[in-house]
Design a protein around this motif. Sequence first.
Motif, short mmCIF file in Angstrom:
data_model
loop_
_atom_site.label_atom_id
_atom_site.label_comp_id
_atom_site.label_asym_id
_atom_site.label_seq_id
_atom_site.Cartn_x
_atom_site.Cartn_y
_atom_site.Cartn_z
N ASP A 8 58.09 -24.80 -15.21
CA ASP A 8 58.95 -25.51 -16.16
C ASP A 8 58.51 -25.24 -17.59
N LEU A 9 57.24 -24.98 -17.77
CA LEU A 9 56.70 -24.68 -19.09
C LEU A 9 55.80 -23.46 -18.95
N GLU A 10 56.05 -22.49 -19.80
CA GLU A 10 55.21 -21.29 -19.80
C GLU A 10 54.90 -20.93 -21.24
N PHE A 11 53.62 -20.93 -21.57
CA PHE A 11 53.18 -20.60 -22.92
C PHE A 11 52.25 -19.40 -22.81
N ARG A 12 52.52 -18.35 -23.58
CA ARG A 12 51.67 -17.16 -23.60
C ARG A 12 51.41 -16.78 -25.05
N ALA A 13 50.18 -16.36 -25.29
CA ALA A 13 49.79 -15.94 -26.63
C ALA A 13 48.82 -14.77 -26.53
N ARG A 14 48.86 -13.91 -27.53
CA ARG A 14 47.94 -12.76 -27.61
C ARG A 14 47.36 -12.73 -29.01
N ILE A 15 46.06 -12.59 -29.08
CA ILE A 15 45.42 -12.38 -30.38
C ILE A 15 44.64 -11.07 -30.31
N ARG A 16 44.59 -10.41 -31.45
CA ARG A 16 43.83 -9.17 -31.59
C ARG A 16 43.05 -9.24 -32.89
N ALA A 17 41.89 -8.59 -32.89
CA ALA A 17 41.10 -8.52 -34.12
C ALA A 17 40.25 -7.26 -34.11
N ASP A 18 40.11 -6.68 -35.29
CA ASP A 18 39.20 -5.55 -35.43
C ASP A 18 37.76 -6.02 -35.32
N ARG A 19 37.47 -7.17 -35.95
CA ARG A 19 36.13 -7.76 -35.90
C ARG A 19 36.27 -9.27 -35.78
#
Length: 79
Positions: A8-19
């Motif tokens: 019923d609820l779907e939350f997705r997140a992506r984070i990226r970082a060089d450092r």
Amino acid sequence: MSDDRPPDLEFRARIRADRLRFHEEPEVRVDLTGDQDDDSTSGSRRRNLPDRVQALTTYRDIQVDEAILSWIDAPDDPA
């Protein structure tokens, strides 16, 4: 989780970082509250970042994919 129906609820997140550098070890926690089903879940996949990071360590080329999936229980009494 249910194979019979999508969440019923779907939350997705992506984070990226060089450092990425932490000055102290973070306390991380996800609490699912309310009327969600017991099978509701969360989790992450990490690249170049351990589950427990160390303070004052620089991590490079990191990526974190986070997902929270929840199935909402129908109320017992619709009134």
